[in-house]
Design a protein around this motif. Structure first.
Motif, PDB file in Angstrom:
ATOM      1  N   ASN A   1       0.818  -1.162   0.185  1.00 39.70           N
ATOM      2  CA  ASN A   1      -0.315   0.074  -0.428  1.00 39.70           C
ATOM      3  C   ASN A   1       0.385   1.592  -0.012  1.00 39.70           C
ATOM      4  O   ASN A   1       0.721   2.198  -0.724  1.00 39.70           O
ATOM      5  N   TRP A   2       1.953   0.939   1.000  1.00 45.56           N
ATOM      6  CA  TRP A   2       2.474   2.090   0.824  1.00 45.56           C
ATOM      7  C   TRP A   2       3.480   2.916  -0.080  1.00 45.56           C
ATOM      8  O   TRP A   2       4.138   3.615  -1.268  1.00 45.56           O
ATOM      9  N   GLU A   3       3.876   1.341  -0.791  1.00 47.20           N
ATOM     10  CA  GLU A   3       4.723   1.385  -2.029  1.00 47.20           C
ATOM     11  C   GLU A   3       3.745   2.363  -3.510  1.00 47.20           C
ATOM     12  O   GLU A   3       3.595   2.688  -4.546  1.00 47.20           O
ATOM     13  N   GLY A   4       2.460   1.723  -2.568  1.00 46.94           N
ATOM     14  CA  GLY A   4       1.326   2.281  -4.304  1.00 46.94           C
ATOM     15  C   GLY A   4       0.701   3.615  -3.810  1.00 46.94           C
ATOM     16  O   GLY A   4       0.165   3.841  -4.687  1.00 46.94           O
ATOM     17  N   GLY A   5       1.409   4.092  -3.040  1.00 45.60           N
ATOM     18  CA  GLY A   5       1.600   5.859  -2.530  1.00 45.60           C
ATOM     19  C   GLY A   5       0.108   5.896  -1.401  1.00 45.60           C
ATOM     20  O   GLY A   5      -0.265   7.568  -2.162  1.00 45.60           O
ATOM     21  N   VAL A   6      -0.308   5.020  -0.452  1.00 46.42           N
ATOM     22  CA  VAL A   6      -1.202   5.336   0.116  1.00 46.42           C
ATOM     23  C   VAL A   6      -0.143   5.841   1.838  1.00 46.42           C
ATOM     24  O   VAL A   6       0.660   5.158   1.860  1.00 46.42           O
ATOM     25  N   ASP A   7      -1.025   6.911   2.021  1.00 45.42           N
ATOM     26  CA  ASP A   7      -0.088   7.973   3.162  1.00 45.42           C
ATOM     27  C   ASP A   7       0.210   6.403   4.539  1.00 45.42           C
ATOM     28  O   ASP A   7      -1.081   5.513   4.516  1.00 45.42           O
ATOM     29  N   GLU A   8       0.735   6.904   5.260  1.00 45.22           N
ATOM     30  CA  GLU A   8       0.888   5.857   6.814  1.00 45.22           C
ATOM     31  C   GLU A   8      -0.297   6.181   7.352  1.00 45.22           C
ATOM     32  O   GLU A   8      -1.382   4.667   7.958  1.00 45.22           O
ATOM     33  N   GLN A   9      -1.060   7.333   6.997  1.00 47.89           N
ATOM     34  CA  GLN A   9      -2.557   7.977   8.243  1.00 47.89           C
ATOM     35  C   GLN A   9      -3.391   6.460   7.554  1.00 47.89           C
ATOM     36  O   GLN A   9      -4.355   6.037   8.360  1.00 47.89           O
ATOM     37  N   ASP A  10      -3.050   6.928   6.862  1.00 45.67           N
ATOM     38  CA  ASP A  10      -4.130   6.487   5.842  1.00 45.67           C
ATOM     39  C   ASP A  10      -4.343   4.179   5.448  1.00 45.67           C
ATOM     40  O   ASP A  10      -5.291   4.006   5.433  1.00 45.67           O
ATOM     41  N   ILE A  11      -3.213   4.204   5.849  1.00 47.51           N
ATOM     42  CA  ILE A  11      -2.913   3.037   6.113  1.00 47.51           C
ATOM     43  C   ILE A  11      -3.096   2.399   7.202  1.00 47.51           C
ATOM     44  O   ILE A  11      -4.250   1.154   7.336  1.00 47.51           O
ATOM     45  N   ALA A  12      -3.431   3.021   8.343  1.00 50.57           N
ATOM     46  CA  ALA A  12      -2.866   2.839   9.719  1.00 50.57           C
ATOM     47  C   ALA A  12      -4.824   2.689   9.897  1.00 50.57           C
ATOM     48  O   ALA A  12      -5.825   1.517  10.202  1.00 50.57           O
ATOM     49  N   ALA A  13      -5.855   3.531   9.374  1.00 50.79           N
ATOM     50  CA  ALA A  13      -7.015   3.423   9.275  1.00 50.79           C
ATOM     51  C   ALA A  13      -8.002   2.593   8.460  1.00 50.79           C
ATOM     52  O   ALA A  13      -8.765   2.046   9.239  1.00 50.79           O
ATOM     53  N   ASN A  14      -7.133   2.613   7.367  1.00 55.67           N
ATOM     54  CA  ASN A  14      -7.806   1.683   6.555  1.00 55.67           C
ATOM     55  C   ASN A  14      -7.326  -0.014   7.069  1.00 55.67           C
ATOM     56  O   ASN A  14      -8.560  -0.729   6.881  1.00 55.67           O
ATOM     57  N   PHE A  15      -6.432  -0.180   7.523  1.00 56.09           N
ATOM     58  CA  PHE A  15      -6.215  -1.366   8.055  1.00 56.09           C
ATOM     59  C   PHE A  15      -6.449  -1.744   9.751  1.00 56.09           C
ATOM     60  O   PHE A  15      -6.593  -3.215  10.187  1.00 56.09           O
ATOM     61  N   ARG A  16      -6.731  -0.375  10.549  1.00 57.97           N
ATOM     62  CA  ARG A  16      -7.216  -0.465  11.979  1.00 57.97           C
ATOM     63  C   ARG A  16      -6.340  -1.210  12.317  1.00 57.97           C
ATOM     64  O   ARG A  16      -6.764  -1.773  13.131  1.00 57.97           O
TER      65      ARG A  16
END
Length: 74
Positions: free
Chosen positions: A35-50
């Motif tokens: 996800n990070w490599e795909g451009g999703v930022d840390e905050q969004d990764i954390a939120a999306n994956f809880r």
């Protein structure tokens, strides 16, 4: 990526078919990195994956420090 030396992850045969996951979760560590490599930022990764953002940052930091040269973490 070889997660075997990462103290943040665990492998359990009954969890995600034995893929490395952050301890106490069911989210594959590789999915966080992808996800990070795909451009999703840390905050969004954390939120999306809880997940706690501190855990996401720690996983990404480990991945960056142990990356395969042919596939750098951005």
């Amino acid at each position: 990526m070889d997660w075997s030396d990462c103290p943040l992850v665990e492998v359990k045969p009954g969890v995600q078919r034995g893929q490395p996951v952050p301890k106490g979760t069911r989210m594959p560590a590789d999915d966080i990195v992808e996800n990070w490599e795909g451009g999703v930022d840390e905050q969004d990764i954390a939120a999306n994956f809880r997940l706690p953002v501190t855990l996401v940052k720690a996983i990404l930091s480990y991945a960056a420090d142990h990356q395969d040269a042919s596939r750098p973490i951005r």
